[in-house]
Design an enzyme around this catalytic site. Structure first.
Site, PDB file in Angstrom:
ATOM      1  N   ASP A  31      -1.375   1.341  11.348  1.00  0.00           N
ATOM      2  CA  ASP A  31      -0.277   1.818   9.882  1.00  0.00           C
ATOM      3  C   ASP A  31       0.702   1.747  10.597  1.00  0.00           C
ATOM      4  O   ASP A  31       1.013   1.024  11.525  1.00  0.00           O
ATOM      5  CB  ASP A  31      -0.702   2.870   9.122  1.00  0.00           C
ATOM      6  CG  ASP A  31      -0.425   4.145  10.187  1.00  0.00           C
ATOM      7  OD1 ASP A  31       0.064   4.134  11.297  1.00  0.00           O
ATOM      8  OD2 ASP A  31      -0.792   5.484  10.152  1.00  0.00           O
ATOM      9  N   GLU A  44       0.058   2.197   3.900  1.00  0.00           N
ATOM     10  CA  GLU A  44       0.882   1.031   4.587  1.00  0.00           C
ATOM     11  C   GLU A  44      -0.247   1.488   6.060  1.00  0.00           C
ATOM     12  O   GLU A  44       0.308   0.770   6.672  1.00  0.00           O
ATOM     13  CB  GLU A  44       1.940   2.211   5.326  1.00  0.00           C
ATOM     14  CG  GLU A  44       1.822   3.375   6.351  1.00  0.00           C
ATOM     15  CD  GLU A  44       1.764   4.935   5.154  1.00  0.00           C
ATOM     16  OE1 GLU A  44       2.267   5.349   6.133  1.00  0.00           O
ATOM     17  OE2 GLU A  44       1.344   4.447   3.917  1.00  0.00           O
TER      18      GLU A  44
END
Length: 521
Positions: free
Chosen positions: A391, A435
């Site tokens: 991420d 994300e």
């Protein structure tokens, strides 16, 4: 007299030679070897050709020939050239006199010495009567063959029956003489010319062109009773008045020139219905049409009607078949277009169902399905399976600082890097959520997976996307967790994700912007 040689010494010999030439009953002409011009001629030549001896001076064989192959000027020049080379030539030749009359001659060409000069001596004898006798004998022999050939042509005509009708018209003009006209009844009941033929060598110039012949109602012609009620019409008048009045004005020059005295017209019948007519006309010294001629013509006319009817049905069947083919082709085209549209729509639906709309990577649903399938394959084939989970570091701060639009752009840039690095058909980069990103690496061992993860991390950092609120770098970075294992039938996808998530968590705890893994399972 024009000279046989260019010197005075030859003049006396030429005069003596001319006396000999004039005493011969055959036409004799003397030709120049180099150019083929006539240099001299006897009295019989002038009588036969209609030209005076002085008029013949400078003329050649081509100028008195028929003019069409095989009696054309080119072929005449070939004969003269062969004779000049020493070959003895004997030919039956079709000649045209000064008044345009055509007649046959037996022609001999021989190179010889005349008064010390090489010349070509041409002798010609009128054989028109012999040719006429031979022609009549040949016509009797060929008549039955021709009738059979026409019948076969009509039987095998098919949809293109016009050529068979032209053949039949030519046969009738030659065998029954001298002019043949086929007319067909059109949809309006008018007689329309379909084929026209005549037997005289120079007769076509006196006939109207087929395209100029108008369609006429039978009632406006002498053929009314031939069409309704379908009875033959036979006319004979030695003066030619009745046959002339029975045809249209366009045929009058032909009838007058050849002194047409007899006319025969019969209906073309199919199932007691008249579909057209056949008209014959003859002149000159020939006899009038007989009942035998009428019976033969009627038989051919009825066969012709059958040929035309069958040809029309064939054409209609072909037209309907072509129309059906076009309809089917159009239907197939529409089906193909609709199939392509459905395929495109299905592809769009598949992309919507399997692709993340922001990054263009596989979405979570597709990722889960592929991971489950690859796990089963790894178990079945007893090979390794690796998983990368990553991420964006401090992405919430990035969004808070730069805004959500910039955040979306950042995620798109990371997605593009993932697509660039993981391009093998077996590798699947995906947006895992928010994300977070994930990559499935079928068959990859720990070392390969770690190298790929480090390449990804370095590429994102090298991209240099500014991140003012990151605690690890001034640019956007990734924390990457890697999991590699040799799964067994008891292994679940949740086990793989849990291990990859644990490796990712360890990276974050260790300072972010790094790659971490757990011991291989």
């Amino acid at each position: 007299m024009f000279p046989l040689s260019e010197n005075r010494a030859g003049a006396r010999a030429a005069e003596h030679f001319q006396v000999i030439l004039d005493s011969v009953q055959d036409a004799i002409l003397v030709l120049d070897c180099a150019e083929g011009r006539f240099l001299d001629a006897n009295r019989r030549s002038s009588e036969l050709l209609g030209y005076g001896r002085e008029e013949l001076a400078g003329m050649d064989l081509a100028q008195i020939s028929f003019g069409l192959s095989p009696f054309s000027g080119v072929e005449a020049e070939v004969l003269v050239r062969e004779a000049a080379q020493g070959e003895a030539i004997i030919r039956e030749w079709l000649v045209r006199d000064r008044h345009g009359r055509l007649f046959w001659v037996e022609m001999n060409l021989l190179r010889t010495d005349i008064a010390g000069v090489e010349r070509i001596l041409l002798t010609a004898r009128d054989i028109s009567e012999r040719k006429r006798t031979e022609s009549e004998h040949s016509a009797r022999l060929k008549r039955a063959e021709s009738l059979n050939a026409v019948s076969l042509a009509l039987a095998g005509a098919g949809p293109d029956y016009e050529s068979a009708l032209a053949l039949m018209a030519h046969y009738l003009a030659v065998q029954l003489g001298d002019l043949c006209l086929l007319q067909i009844l059109d949809g309006n009941g008018f007689l329309t010319p379909l084929a026209l033929s005549q037997s005289y060598l120079d007769g076509d110039r006196l006939l109207p062109a087929m395209g100029s012949l108008p369609s006429q109602a039978p009632e406006q012609t002498s053929l009314a009773e031939v069409v309704h009620p379908g009875r033959p019409l036979s006319l004979h008048d030695p003066e030619g008045r009745e046959p002339r009045e029975a045809v249209g004005e366009p045929f009058h020059p032909y009838f007058d020139h050849y002194r047409i005295h007899s006319l025969l017209a019969v209906p073309m019948r199919f199932q007691d219905q008249v579909i057209g007519t056949i008209l014959l006309a003859k002149g000159g010294p020939q006899r009038a049409y007989t009942l035998e001629d009428q019976a033969m013509l009627q038989s051919l006319a009825d066969r012709t009607a059958l040929t035309i009817t069958n040809g029309r049905l064939y054409r209609e069947n072909l037209r309907q078949a072509e129309e059906l083919r076009r309809v089917n082709a159009d239907l197939e085209r529409r089906v193909a277009e609709r199939t392509a549209e459905l395929a495109e729509a299905n592809e769009q639906l598949r992309l919507l169902a399997t692709t993340d709309g922001l990054t263009g990577l596989a979405n979570r649903r597709h990722f889960d399905a592929v991971l489950a399938a690859e796990l089963r394959r790894a178990c079945r084939e007893e090979r390794g399976l690796s998983l990368i989970l990553c991420d964006v570091d401090f992405f919430k701060r990035y969004n808070d600082h730069y805004g959500h639009v910039a955040g979306d752009t950042c995620l798109q840039a990371v997605g593009q890097i993932l697509r660039t690095i993981f391009r093998r058909a077996s590798e699947l980069p995906a947006r895992y959520g928010g994300e977070e990103f994930a990559v499935i690496l079928p068959g990859a061992g720990p070392d390969h997976a770690l190298r790929a993860a480090e390449k990804l991390r370095a590429a994102v950092e090298a991209k240099g996307i500014p991140h003012a609120n990151s605690e690890v770098s001034g640019v956007v970075t990734l924390s990457v967790g890697v999991m590699s294992c040799m799964p067994d039938p008891a292994t679940q996808t949740s086990d793989l994700l849990a291990q990859a998530d644990a490796a990712l968590y360890a990276c974050k705890q260790g300072g972010r912007n790094r790659v971490g893994d757990l011991p291989a399972c």
